[in-house]
Scaffold this motif. Sequence first.
Motif, PDB file in Angstrom:
ATOM      1  N   GLU A   1       0.833  -1.204   0.000  1.00 52.61           N
ATOM      2  CA  GLU A   1       0.000   0.000   0.000  1.00 52.61           C
ATOM      3  C   GLU A   1       0.875   1.265   0.000  1.00 52.61           C
TER       4      GLU A   1
ATOM      5  N   ILE B   1       2.140   2.265  -3.471  1.00 54.59           N
ATOM      6  CA  ILE B   1       1.290   2.838  -4.515  1.00 54.59           C
ATOM      7  C   ILE B   1       0.634   4.155  -4.106  1.00 54.59           C
ATOM      8  N   CYS B   2       0.830   4.560  -2.852  1.00 49.70           N
ATOM      9  CA  CYS B   2       0.209   5.819  -2.417  1.00 49.70           C
ATOM     10  C   CYS B   2       1.126   7.010  -2.722  1.00 49.70           C
TER      11      CYS B   2
ATOM     12  N   LEU C   1      -0.707   8.840   1.402  1.00 49.24           N
ATOM     13  CA  LEU C   1      -0.045   8.142   2.498  1.00 49.24           C
ATOM     14  C   LEU C   1      -0.314   8.849   3.829  1.00 49.24           C
TER      15      LEU C   1
ATOM     16  N   ARG D   1      -2.777  10.612   4.660  1.00 48.93           N
ATOM     17  CA  ARG D   1      -4.158  10.400   5.113  1.00 48.93           C
ATOM     18  C   ARG D   1      -4.366   8.965   5.596  1.00 48.93           C
ATOM     19  N   LYS D   2      -3.460   8.081   5.232  1.00 48.64           N
ATOM     20  CA  LYS D   2      -3.688   6.662   5.513  1.00 48.64           C
ATOM     21  C   LYS D   2      -2.738   6.070   6.550  1.00 48.64           C
TER      22      LYS D   2
ATOM     23  N   VAL E   1      -9.470  16.740   2.307  1.00 51.53           N
ATOM     24  CA  VAL E   1     -10.395  15.613   2.211  1.00 51.53           C
ATOM     25  C   VAL E   1     -10.358  15.045   0.797  1.00 51.53           C
ATOM     26  N   PRO E   2     -10.204  13.725   0.675  1.00 51.13           N
ATOM     27  CA  PRO E   2     -10.192  13.158  -0.677  1.00 51.13           C
ATOM     28  C   PRO E   2     -11.579  13.194  -1.302  1.00 51.13           C
ATOM     29  N   LYS E   3     -11.606  12.991  -2.589  1.00 52.36           N
ATOM     30  CA  LYS E   3     -12.885  12.843  -3.288  1.00 52.36           C
ATOM     31  C   LYS E   3     -12.956  11.381  -3.709  1.00 52.36           C
ATOM     32  N   PRO E   4     -14.186  10.825  -3.764  1.00 50.48           N
ATOM     33  CA  PRO E   4     -14.259   9.428  -4.210  1.00 50.48           C
ATOM     34  C   PRO E   4     -13.658   9.325  -5.598  1.00 50.48           C
ATOM     35  N   GLY E   5     -12.872   8.327  -5.818  1.00 46.48           N
ATOM     36  CA  GLY E   5     -12.152   8.196  -7.088  1.00 46.48           C
ATOM     37  C   GLY E   5     -10.928   7.411  -6.727  1.00 46.48           C
ATOM     38  N   ASN E   6      -9.774   7.929  -6.985  1.00 48.78           N
ATOM     39  CA  ASN E   6      -8.590   7.193  -6.610  1.00 48.78           C
ATOM     40  C   ASN E   6      -7.987   7.754  -5.319  1.00 48.78           C
ATOM     41  N   THR E   7      -8.314   7.142  -4.211  1.00 49.37           N
ATOM     42  CA  THR E   7      -7.863   7.686  -2.928  1.00 49.37           C
ATOM     43  C   THR E   7      -6.395   7.391  -2.646  1.00 49.37           C
ATOM     44  N   ARG E   8      -5.747   6.649  -3.552  1.00 50.20           N
ATOM     45  CA  ARG E   8      -4.319   6.382  -3.362  1.00 50.20           C
ATOM     46  C   ARG E   8      -3.446   7.347  -4.160  1.00 50.20           C
TER      47      ARG E   8
END
Lengths: 393, 370
Positions: free
Chosen positions: A144, A147-148, A153, A155-156, A189-196
């Motif tokens: 993970e 690829i972030c 990264l 945010r995760k 804040v991310p948007k739905p789509g590619n959160t990575r």
Amino acid sequence: MVVRHDIVSKFCSYACFAEGKFQRWVLKARLKAEFEKLLAQSEEKLGEVFWSLYWFKRWQERQERIAQAHLEAYLQEPCYWAAKTFLTHVEGSNYSLADCFQMAAMETVKVLQHFQPAVGQHLAKYAQYSFANLLRETFRCQGEVDICTDWALLRKISEKTLRAALSQHSTVTIESLVLCWKTFKQVYVPKPGNTRKLETPDAETLGSLVQIYNSRILTASLSLSRLRDGSTALLWLQKCATAVRQYLHPAVTSLNIPLTEEGGELQDQLPDPQQTEDLTEVLIQLEAYQEREWQKQELKNCLTTTIANLPQESQQILAGYYQHHWTQKQLSEKLQLSQPTINRRLQKARQTLLQSLVTWLQQTMNITPSADILKSSADLLEEWLDQYYGATL
Amino acid sequence: MTVQFYSTLLEIPPQLKAQALREYRKYPRPQEGWQYLLNYLVAKTVVNWLREELGGKPSISDTPTWQFVNGVKISLEGINLVVLPDESIDRASLVIPREWVEHPDWVGDYFFAATVDIDREMVELWGFCDYSAIKQATIDYQDQNYILDRSKLSCDLNLWLSYRQFNIPLAPKVVNSVPQLASTRVNNLTDRLALTSIISPRLAIPFSDWLSLLHERRALERLGLLRQGQRVKSVTNLRDWWAGIFSSEWQEPALSYGYALRGEEEKITRLRQMMFTTEGETVQLYILVSLTKKSQQEVGVLFQLLAPPDQRLPILEVAIRDAEGNTVITTATQGNESLLKLRSFSCTSGDQFSLVLQYKNETITEEFTI
């Protein structure tokens, strides 16, 4: 790899690697001398299980460095086999056997912390599947991280990891960076789509980050550094991301340290080993283990019947997972089922087996199920499955 | 914990994801939309899984705080599961907002960590603990969370399923009561938290006030709508009307509209002007409320919508919702009528309901209590 046979080498030697491969066992003179003294004192010839329980007890109760050294030596083999099996089934890994071995060996204390001799677990067998699990988890996480983007990264990750990654900095720097990161998570804040694949925060986001951060430091218990502007915030965050990447994904070269070099340090740190005054408890645990050996056949009958009654597909999944060590992703490709479906069937099969096992404990051993009994039963089952499907040890 | 990593993978069905994204778009503030999206996906996916796995009727509790607080509560045969969406890849700890531990109506028996992977359309349950494990957590007062280290969690959901099967008793919970707030304080706090400058309402006021505010379902719904940029009026207390107390906007029909009514002792009718201003146009209408005393406790309520004299009502969607937010009456105008009479209904003292009018993309919500 040459399997160690005599009890002294099992508890006193460490694996030595060259060019990423196993080379030989290196016997630690100091460990050997002390262990031989102990062996001379004991009247009967006690085997591997006894000594693993003995050192474990001393490690657990007195945190003795020498006990840990003996256990580390003893667990070199399960660690090696876990690494080897893991590498055979992982695709596209840049790691050598020595790297994987080293990564797993670093988790020895964690493995020991969860060992439960009271339920008759065999340390080496338990350790082997624990090392394998830890390796799988480490690689999942590293996959993970790879690829972030930095922003994804950040945010995760958890605060715990960030703090660990920044640990070499001063307290004020750590607290300032952590608060900056917390504020980042609040405003970006991310948007739905590619959160990575999140992109660099824009000027507006950075502006509000700076504003909120600077107002939050007013109430902080430490006097933290002020954020000058958005570009400073960006630098701070990049510093966090780099530290986290290094922490979660250490460069391969840093792992290529010959393991035998540890020997020198060990010599100086070892205290004089003390004879454990009371061996009764160790002997009781040994008995628990032996008793379980005796019951093994009955347990085997119970569990093999349960397996035979599982749907054909679930049996295939169990065999693939425990015998061939396929990952759930590989199983999903081989059986043409989605990964969540594989996961659910595997879980369901394990659940059915766990229920059989606990019912068996209830009926044959008169054990009343409790949360702890269930936990140790799950461990026992794992160990059993690992052996039943023929793990090498 | 054992050194095991047997997470449970659950698929997010495409139609659920699509519905979640539609809900997400209702939130103009990205933070709230994202939080709502995570909570929504986790709640629906886990409930479906529980239903399949265990049968029974798991139900999702209250939703008005989904955009403000991480986590959803699912009740299953008297057991409360708090499922906490988590985006971390390192899975080093479980972060539990204090609400889920310290509020008696919120507290969970079990806490689940759920990684939401929207890209891959999966929810992964990777750990759980029971209430007793919280004792080992540390509290982060900056963000008002309990942080529980991964080593304190069980990472195998099969264990949880087995707890149920072998009737393992629940850990006892000790939760202090949370005091109620006076209604003026509730209104003040709600108005304050509606400010656009506030990013996270739960962190913007003393945490004890926030916990108390969680008792006030209506206020939270109002806060939610205000923060979505919708117009919400304060609550109208219809009980006051029997005592002759009316706020200024509720007028006598005869005075403001010339709408003469037959005088009846056991009936009160009041009327209020409403206005939609959307896409540069202004549309006016009146709400007429008639109360009829049926017994000491029971009151009949009738809503009517009136167009201004010689005009027609615009095309509207109209709904009456109960305290739980369920729609009890729904209807719509066609655009050619000057009056729309809703089905009358009965209420008893303490009941709450709202009238929701939607014209194009603007919604007006009127709250009532009796």
